[in-house]
Design a protein around this motif. Structure first.
Motif, PDB file in Angstrom:
ATOM      1  N   UNK A  77       6.978  11.164   1.452  1.00 16.28           N
ATOM      2  CA  UNK A  77       6.453  10.031   0.673  1.00 16.28           C
ATOM      3  C   UNK A  77       6.786  10.173  -0.805  1.00 16.28           C
ATOM      4  N   UNK A  78       8.002  10.639  -1.050  1.00 16.87           N
ATOM      5  CA  UNK A  78       8.490  10.841  -2.409  1.00 16.87           C
ATOM      6  C   UNK A  78       9.944  10.378  -2.454  1.00 16.87           C
ATOM      7  N   UNK A 119       0.816  -1.217   0.000  1.00 16.82           N
ATOM      8  CA  UNK A 119       0.000   0.000   0.000  1.00 16.82           C
ATOM      9  C   UNK A 119       0.846   1.262   0.000  1.00 16.82           C
ATOM     10  N   UNK A 120       0.403   2.258   0.735  1.00 18.26           N
ATOM     11  CA  UNK A 120       1.026   3.577   0.751  1.00 18.26           C
ATOM     12  C   UNK A 120       1.883   3.720   2.007  1.00 18.26           C
ATOM     13  N   UNK A 121       3.123   4.217   1.959  1.00 16.93           N
ATOM     14  CA  UNK A 121       3.831   4.538   0.728  1.00 16.93           C
ATOM     15  C   UNK A 121       4.219   3.249  -0.009  1.00 16.93           C
ATOM     16  N   UNK A 122       4.090   3.298  -1.314  1.00 17.63           N
ATOM     17  CA  UNK A 122       4.332   2.108  -2.120  1.00 17.63           C
ATOM     18  C   UNK A 122       5.810   1.706  -2.087  1.00 17.63           C
ATOM     19  N   UNK A 123       6.054   0.412  -2.135  1.00 18.17           N
ATOM     20  CA  UNK A 123       7.436  -0.077  -2.131  1.00 18.17           C
ATOM     21  C   UNK A 123       8.036  -0.088  -3.535  1.00 18.17           C
ATOM     22  N   UNK A 124       9.269  -0.522  -3.609  1.00 16.69           N
ATOM     23  CA  UNK A 124       9.918  -0.830  -4.884  1.00 16.69           C
ATOM     24  C   UNK A 124       9.659  -2.310  -5.142  1.00 16.69           C
ATOM     25  N   UNK A 153       9.436   1.802  -9.510  1.00 17.99           N
ATOM     26  CA  UNK A 153       9.501   2.833  -8.482  1.00 17.99           C
ATOM     27  C   UNK A 153       8.143   2.937  -7.784  1.00 17.99           C
ATOM     28  N   UNK A 154       8.122   3.561  -6.608  1.00 18.30           N
ATOM     29  CA  UNK A 154       6.844   3.721  -5.907  1.00 18.30           C
ATOM     30  C   UNK A 154       5.770   4.427  -6.738  1.00 18.30           C
ATOM     31  N   UNK A 155       6.174   5.279  -7.666  1.00 14.19           N
ATOM     32  CA  UNK A 155       5.202   6.012  -8.483  1.00 14.19           C
ATOM     33  C   UNK A 155       4.765   5.243  -9.731  1.00 14.19           C
ATOM     34  N   UNK A 156       5.400   4.092 -10.001  1.00 14.69           N
ATOM     35  CA  UNK A 156       5.078   3.315 -11.203  1.00 14.69           C
ATOM     36  C   UNK A 156       3.938   2.334 -10.952  1.00 14.69           C
TER      37      UNK A 156
END
Length: 156
Positions: free
Chosen positions: A80-81, A31-36, A116-119
């Protein structure tokens, strides 16, 4: 089928140049924050394993490998970035992890992709990462940087 814990500990200590304590962990939260999430393929292009590095471990190990002060990892967690440089450093650790994974499986493995966490992560990788069996869940404590989780799941 899974790498020996000592091999994982030695890998992190060798790459980071610091002491790393390794203990039992819980599955890394997707979940959030997302892992790699990193996927590993064999020579026939078959998916054999995934590694899930918690956001915290990615930030801490990404900072430690480049001798960046731990404040950068803490700021990334607070915001969280995950900055690109910390992601790339953590992705390189995932790349090197292919060797002990392959040795444990008695086959050559290569890193296919690191998300990446944003992918967005493909559903089949998330399903493998969430499977109940054929997995190792670890908590790593990087001296001077703090803790984070690592989950490794192999295709059974």
């Amino acid at each position: 089928m899974l790498p020996d814990r000592k091999d994982i500990k030695d890998l992190f200590e060798g790459l980071l140049g610091r002491e790393v304590a390794l203990t039992d962990g819980t599955p890394v939260d997707l979940g959030i924050p997302k892992p790699i999430v990193a996927s590993y393929l064999d020579d026939a292009h078959g998916l054999r394993a995934v590694a899930v590095m918690s956001f915290g471990l990615a930030a801490r190990s990404g900072a430690a490998i480049a001798l960046i002060p731990k404040g950068a990892a803490e700021a990334a967690e607070e915001d969280r970035l995950l900055p690109v440089n910390l992601f790339e450093n953590a992705a390189e650790i995932c790349n090197v992890l292919a060797a002990p994974l392959g040795e444990a499986m008695d086959t050559h493995l290569r890193l296919a992709e690191t998300f990446a966490p944003s992918d967005p992560v493909p559903a089949h990788l998330l399903a493998l990462a969430a499977q109940a069996g054929g997995r190792e869940d670890l908590e790593l404590d990087i001296s001077g940087y703090g803790t984070g989780g690592l989950s490794i799941a192999v295709a059974v």
